[in-house]
Design a protein around this motif. Structure first.
Motif, PDB file in Angstrom:
ATOM      1  N   ASP A 131     -14.351  22.496 -28.974  1.00  0.00           N
ATOM      2  CA  ASP A 131     -13.073  21.857 -28.647  1.00  0.00           C
ATOM      3  C   ASP A 131     -12.080  22.002 -29.806  1.00  0.00           C
ATOM      4  OD1 ASP A 131     -14.031  21.101 -26.206  1.00  0.00           O
ATOM      5  OD2 ASP A 131     -14.474  19.024 -26.776  1.00  0.00           O
ATOM      6  N   ARG A 132     -12.594  21.856 -31.038  1.00  0.00           N
ATOM      7  CA  ARG A 132     -11.708  21.969 -32.198  1.00  0.00           C
ATOM      8  C   ARG A 132     -11.105  23.367 -32.294  1.00  0.00           C
ATOM      9  NH1 ARG A 132     -12.925  23.173 -37.546  1.00  0.00           N
ATOM     10  NH2 ARG A 132     -15.161  22.858 -37.266  1.00  0.00           N
ATOM     11  N   HIS A 133     -11.915  24.376 -32.054  1.00  0.00           N
ATOM     12  CA  HIS A 133     -11.405  25.733 -32.161  1.00  0.00           C
ATOM     13  C   HIS A 133     -10.560  26.115 -30.941  1.00  0.00           C
ATOM     14  CE1 HIS A 133     -13.205  27.098 -35.911  1.00  0.00           C
ATOM     15  NE2 HIS A 133     -14.232  26.314 -35.608  1.00  0.00           N
ATOM     16  N   SER A 135      -8.529  24.051 -29.570  1.00  0.00           N
ATOM     17  CA  SER A 135      -7.234  23.468 -29.936  1.00  0.00           C
ATOM     18  C   SER A 135      -6.501  24.378 -30.917  1.00  0.00           C
ATOM     19  CB  SER A 135      -7.453  22.086 -30.554  1.00  0.00           C
ATOM     20  OG  SER A 135      -6.237  21.527 -30.986  1.00  0.00           O
ATOM     21  N   ARG A 136      -7.243  24.951 -31.853  1.00  0.00           N
ATOM     22  CA  ARG A 136      -6.628  25.866 -32.818  1.00  0.00           C
ATOM     23  C   ARG A 136      -6.012  27.078 -32.115  1.00  0.00           C
ATOM     24  NH1 ARG A 136      -8.569  30.477 -34.758  1.00  0.00           N
ATOM     25  NH2 ARG A 136     -10.676  30.050 -33.963  1.00  0.00           N
ATOM     26  N   VAL A 137      -6.742  27.650 -31.165  1.00  0.00           N
ATOM     27  CA  VAL A 137      -6.236  28.823 -30.451  1.00  0.00           C
ATOM     28  C   VAL A 137      -5.059  28.448 -29.549  1.00  0.00           C
ATOM     29  CG1 VAL A 137      -6.826  30.586 -28.748  1.00  0.00           C
ATOM     30  CG2 VAL A 137      -8.451  30.020 -30.553  1.00  0.00           C
ATOM     31  N   LYS A 139      -2.766  26.443 -30.075  1.00  0.00           N
ATOM     32  CA  LYS A 139      -1.519  26.316 -30.837  1.00  0.00           C
ATOM     33  C   LYS A 139      -0.717  27.612 -30.839  1.00  0.00           C
ATOM     34  CE  LYS A 139      -3.068  22.604 -33.905  1.00  0.00           C
ATOM     35  NZ  LYS A 139      -3.401  22.211 -35.290  1.00  0.00           N
ATOM     36  N   GLU A 143       3.991  29.097 -30.281  1.00  0.00           N
ATOM     37  CA  GLU A 143       4.838  30.006 -31.042  1.00  0.00           C
ATOM     38  C   GLU A 143       6.131  30.270 -30.273  1.00  0.00           C
ATOM     39  OE1 GLU A 143       2.714  33.559 -31.754  1.00  0.00           O
ATOM     40  OE2 GLU A 143       1.208  32.632 -33.047  1.00  0.00           O
TER      41      GLU A 143
END
Length: 262
Positions: A131-133, A135-137, A139, A143
């Motif tokens: 889930d954390r990664h 969320s990172r992707v 983002k 852009e």
């Protein structure tokens, strides 16, 4: 001292292979049911989570198509309107996923409880990591539009796609050459086909077939016209071809849809 690298590598490889096998299984189920990944996710959510508010179904779910195929239906009214599985969908889920689930439970039951607790804890931590990664992707979607567009080249402009869809709606009863659609978009047939698929996830031919089936479904429910007449009215050359395509897309025959509408 931590676990040996060879063991970690083996576990990592097994996890990837398990994910690939799960994805392949779901892809095969999707072909059987004529559904996409998001639609399958919706069925899974409804199966295990129960009735779901319309604004909480998985993103990308084609609710109209699921309704058309007889897999879901809406209940309630206003803001309380929810999506629920039909008996038809539950029967398919039991047929396709039931044996796998039973074997999975049997496999887990063969392990000591302490081992299962370790597995459960690992899966909880792994899910949080994923889930954390995710969320990172995600983002990257924030852009500026120009940066995203550089990665998403090739789709039709909204205006061109609108012109093409309007043309399809106006000519469903007739033959619709890809060249005619390409001219509406101002592109060559080659570039139009690629751009259309980039924008819709379907080839132009598949899009037209889906729209013909959707229009036919409306006529089946709203009129008593013979099936052969409906087939011709939505652009199929014969009733047999109409039935074949209709069943491939919806999982039902036109006669069943008409019968259920009464």
């Amino acid at each position: 001292m931590g676990p040996p690298p060879s063991l970690l590598e083996r576990i990592g490889t097994d996890v990837v292979q398990f994910q690939d096998a799960s994805a392949a299984f779901d892809a095969t189920v999707g072909e059987v049911l004529a559904l996409g990944r998001a639609d399958l996710a919706c069925l899974t959510q409804l199966q295990f989570g129960g009735p779901t508010p319309l604004n909480a179904v998985p993103p990308g779910t084609d609710v109209a198509r699921l309704e058309l195929a007889g897999y879901v239906e809406k209940e309630g009214a206003g803001t309380a309107r929810r999506l629920v599985l039909t008996a038809h969908a539950r029967a398919w889920i039991e047929t396709l996923w039931g044996p796998l689930q039973a074997d999975g439970y049997a496999l887990m039951a063969s392990l000591p409880e302490e081992h299962l607790r370790i597995v459960a804890g690992f899966l909880t931590a792994a899910r949080a990591l994923q889930d954390r990664h995710a969320s990172r992707v995600a983002k990257l979607l924030q852009e500026p539009g120009r940066s995203r567009a550089a990665r998403q080249r090739g789709g039709l402009s909204p205006a061109a796609l609108h012109r093409v869809k309007l043309y399809v709606e106006a000519h469903l009863a007739q033959r619709i050459p890809v060249g005619a659609l390409a001219r509406r978009a101002g592109l060559s047939v080659f570039h139009f086909t690629r751009a259309f698929r980039q924008s819709t996830g379907m080839t132009p031919h598949a899009w037209v077939q889906h729209r013909r089936v959707e229009r036919a479904s409306e006529l089946l429910r709203q009129s008593t016209r013979p099936l052969g007449d409906i087939a011709l009215a939505v652009g199929f050359g014969s009733q047999s071809h109409f039935t074949t395509v209709f069943r491939r897309i919806t999982g039902l025959t036109p006669a069943v849809v008409r019968r259920d509408a009464r």
